[in-house]
Design a protein around this motif. Structure first.
Motif, PDB file in Angstrom:
ATOM      1  N   MET A  21       0.930  -1.414   0.109  1.00  0.00           N
ATOM      2  CA  MET A  21      -0.196  -0.041  -0.117  1.00  0.00           C
ATOM      3  C   MET A  21       0.925   1.095   0.070  1.00  0.00           C
ATOM      4  SD  MET A  21      -3.185   0.546   2.536  1.00  0.00           S
ATOM      5  CE  MET A  21      -4.453  -0.538   1.812  1.00  0.00           C
ATOM      6  N   ASP A  22       2.001   1.154   0.864  1.00  0.00           N
ATOM      7  CA  ASP A  22       2.755   2.382   0.969  1.00  0.00           C
ATOM      8  C   ASP A  22       3.618   2.739  -0.359  1.00  0.00           C
ATOM      9  OD1 ASP A  22       2.115   2.761   3.549  1.00  0.00           O
ATOM     10  OD2 ASP A  22       3.986   1.686   4.579  1.00  0.00           O
ATOM     11  N   GLU A  23       3.631   1.575  -1.168  1.00  0.00           N
ATOM     12  CA  GLU A  23       4.602   1.661  -2.350  1.00  0.00           C
ATOM     13  C   GLU A  23       3.864   1.697  -3.578  1.00  0.00           C
ATOM     14  OE1 GLU A  23       6.600  -2.172  -2.445  1.00  0.00           O
ATOM     15  OE2 GLU A  23       7.787  -1.349  -0.607  1.00  0.00           O
ATOM     16  N   GLY A  24       2.685   1.929  -3.528  1.00  0.00           N
ATOM     17  CA  GLY A  24       1.512   2.027  -4.287  1.00  0.00           C
ATOM     18  C   GLY A  24       1.237   0.805  -5.334  1.00  0.00           C
ATOM     19  N   ARG A  25       1.487  -0.498  -4.727  1.00  0.00           N
ATOM     20  CA  ARG A  25       1.296  -1.635  -5.249  1.00  0.00           C
ATOM     21  C   ARG A  25       0.231  -2.469  -5.121  1.00  0.00           C
ATOM     22  NH1 ARG A  25       4.952  -5.360  -4.775  1.00  0.00           N
ATOM     23  NH2 ARG A  25       5.667  -4.336  -2.794  1.00  0.00           N
ATOM     24  N   TYR A  26      -0.542  -1.871  -3.908  1.00  0.00           N
ATOM     25  CA  TYR A  26      -1.544  -2.715  -3.373  1.00  0.00           C
ATOM     26  C   TYR A  26      -2.935  -2.859  -4.245  1.00  0.00           C
ATOM     27  CZ  TYR A  26      -5.275  -3.797   0.022  1.00  0.00           C
ATOM     28  OH  TYR A  26      -6.150  -4.447   0.917  1.00  0.00           O
ATOM     29  N   GLY A  27      -3.459  -4.067  -4.224  1.00  0.00           N
ATOM     30  CA  GLY A  27      -4.432  -4.289  -4.949  1.00  0.00           C
ATOM     31  C   GLY A  27      -4.383  -4.566  -6.425  1.00  0.00           C
ATOM     32  N   THR A  28      -3.063  -5.002  -6.546  1.00  0.00           N
ATOM     33  CA  THR A  28      -2.713  -5.641  -7.892  1.00  0.00           C
ATOM     34  C   THR A  28      -2.207  -7.045  -7.773  1.00  0.00           C
ATOM     35  OG1 THR A  28      -2.050  -3.490  -8.918  1.00  0.00           O
ATOM     36  CG2 THR A  28      -0.982  -5.193  -9.873  1.00  0.00           C
ATOM     37  N   CYS A  29      -2.696  -7.876  -8.663  1.00  0.00           N
ATOM     38  CA  CYS A  29      -2.424  -9.283  -8.434  1.00  0.00           C
ATOM     39  C   CYS A  29      -0.821  -9.621  -8.624  1.00  0.00           C
ATOM     40  CB  CYS A  29      -3.092 -10.324  -9.450  1.00  0.00           C
ATOM     41  SG  CYS A  29      -2.691 -11.812  -9.304  1.00  0.00           S
ATOM     42  N   GLY A  30      -0.147 -10.238  -7.878  1.00  0.00           N
ATOM     43  CA  GLY A  30       1.160 -10.515  -7.864  1.00  0.00           C
ATOM     44  C   GLY A  30       1.579 -11.348  -9.059  1.00  0.00           C
ATOM     45  N   LEU A  31       0.434 -12.099  -9.538  1.00  0.00           N
ATOM     46  CA  LEU A  31       0.952 -13.063 -10.460  1.00  0.00           C
ATOM     47  C   LEU A  31       0.530 -12.520 -11.906  1.00  0.00           C
ATOM     48  CD1 LEU A  31      -0.206 -16.408  -8.878  1.00  0.00           C
ATOM     49  CD2 LEU A  31       1.980 -15.527  -9.549  1.00  0.00           C
ATOM     50  N   CYS A  32      -0.715 -11.933 -12.180  1.00  0.00           N
ATOM     51  CA  CYS A  32      -1.272 -11.413 -13.452  1.00  0.00           C
ATOM     52  C   CYS A  32      -1.362 -10.206 -13.812  1.00  0.00           C
ATOM     53  CB  CYS A  32      -2.564 -12.300 -13.860  1.00  0.00           C
ATOM     54  SG  CYS A  32      -3.854 -11.583 -12.849  1.00  0.00           S
ATOM     55  N   ARG A  33      -0.968  -9.286 -12.356  1.00  0.00           N
ATOM     56  CA  ARG A  33      -0.897  -7.902 -12.704  1.00  0.00           C
ATOM     57  C   ARG A  33      -2.316  -7.209 -12.648  1.00  0.00           C
ATOM     58  NH1 ARG A  33       3.204  -8.602  -9.972  1.00  0.00           N
ATOM     59  NH2 ARG A  33       5.182  -8.891 -10.949  1.00  0.00           N
ATOM     60  N   ARG A  34      -3.155  -8.018 -12.666  1.00  0.00           N
ATOM     61  CA  ARG A  34      -4.552  -7.379 -13.014  1.00  0.00           C
ATOM     62  C   ARG A  34      -4.878  -6.795 -11.556  1.00  0.00           C
ATOM     63  NH1 ARG A  34      -6.393 -12.347 -16.291  1.00  0.00           N
ATOM     64  NH2 ARG A  34      -6.170 -11.870 -18.185  1.00  0.00           N
ATOM     65  N   PRO A  35      -6.073  -6.122 -11.455  1.00  0.00           N
ATOM     66  CA  PRO A  35      -6.416  -5.596 -10.292  1.00  0.00           C
ATOM     67  C   PRO A  35      -7.256  -6.554  -9.382  1.00  0.00           C
ATOM     68  CG  PRO A  35      -6.975  -4.179 -11.960  1.00  0.00           C
ATOM     69  CD  PRO A  35      -6.536  -5.266 -12.762  1.00  0.00           C
ATOM     70  N   ILE A  36      -6.987  -6.459  -8.384  1.00  0.00           N
ATOM     71  CA  ILE A  36      -7.605  -7.599  -7.197  1.00  0.00           C
ATOM     72  C   ILE A  36      -9.060  -6.969  -6.892  1.00  0.00           C
ATOM     73  CG2 ILE A  36      -7.534  -8.716  -5.043  1.00  0.00           C
ATOM     74  CD1 ILE A  36      -4.726  -8.513  -5.147  1.00  0.00           C
ATOM     75  N   SER A  37     -10.037  -7.433  -7.045  1.00  0.00           N
ATOM     76  CA  SER A  37     -11.477  -6.833  -6.520  1.00  0.00           C
ATOM     77  C   SER A  37     -11.667  -6.200  -5.494  1.00  0.00           C
ATOM     78  CB  SER A  37     -12.615  -7.770  -6.861  1.00  0.00           C
ATOM     79  OG  SER A  37     -12.705  -8.883  -5.858  1.00  0.00           O
ATOM     80  N   ARG A  38     -12.251  -5.274  -5.254  1.00  0.00           N
ATOM     81  CA  ARG A  38     -12.329  -4.482  -3.954  1.00  0.00           C
ATOM     82  C   ARG A  38     -13.196  -5.650  -3.316  1.00  0.00           C
ATOM     83  NH1 ARG A  38     -16.041  -0.368  -5.039  1.00  0.00           N
ATOM     84  NH2 ARG A  38     -17.504  -1.583  -3.979  1.00  0.00           N
ATOM     85  N   GLU A  39     -14.157  -6.234  -3.875  1.00  0.00           N
ATOM     86  CA  GLU A  39     -14.872  -7.237  -2.851  1.00  0.00           C
ATOM     87  C   GLU A  39     -14.185  -8.444  -2.159  1.00  0.00           C
ATOM     88  OE1 GLU A  39     -15.815  -6.404  -6.171  1.00  0.00           O
ATOM     89  OE2 GLU A  39     -17.525  -5.441  -5.609  1.00  0.00           O
TER      90      GLU A  39
END
Length: 123
Positions: free
Chosen positions: A83-101
């Motif tokens: 979160m601090d690095e601005g990478r939060y919410g992005t999948c570590g494998l496919c780099r797509r966004p992780i859903s808010r849900e």
């Protein structure tokens, strides 16, 4: 006739979403630290466990609970770093966004739902 399911990209997390998720992560951080401290304080030394007639299985459960809490704590700390690095919410494998849900349920999630399913199927 084949129907293709079109997956819409997850909308970006708003500043409010991030603030709520950060608060949730910090709450988990405090809870896990306290849990580990309590488990560690309650864990008798092996000799003490024998004198107190605690079953080895009781001691083992405490050890496993502490190990599990440490793993969750590490995941929470990593999520806060992302979160601090601005990478939060992005999948570590496919780099797509992780859903808010998904993030609302598992705020320390590193992978999107699709990649999580693939990883679990591989186990």
């Amino acid at each position: 006739m084949h129907h293709r399911t079109v997956v819409q990209p997850a909308p970006a997390l708003s500043a409010k979403d991030l603030a709520v998720l950060r608060a949730n992560l910090r709450e988990q951080l405090s809870f896990r630290r306290e849990q580990i401290q309590q488990l560690t304080a309650a864990a008798p030394a092996r000799g003490d466990a024998l004198r107190e007639r605690r079953a080895p299985s009781q001691v083992e459960v405490g050890v496993q609970l502490a190990a599990s809490a440490r793993m969750v704590l590490a995941d929470v700390e990593a999520a806060l770093r992302r979160m601090d690095e601005g990478r939060y919410g992005t999948c570590g494998l496919c780099r797509r966004p992780i859903s808010r849900e998904l993030l609302e349920i598992v705020p320390q999630a590193r992978h999107c739902a699709r990649c999580r399913q693939v990883r679990e199927a591989d186990r």
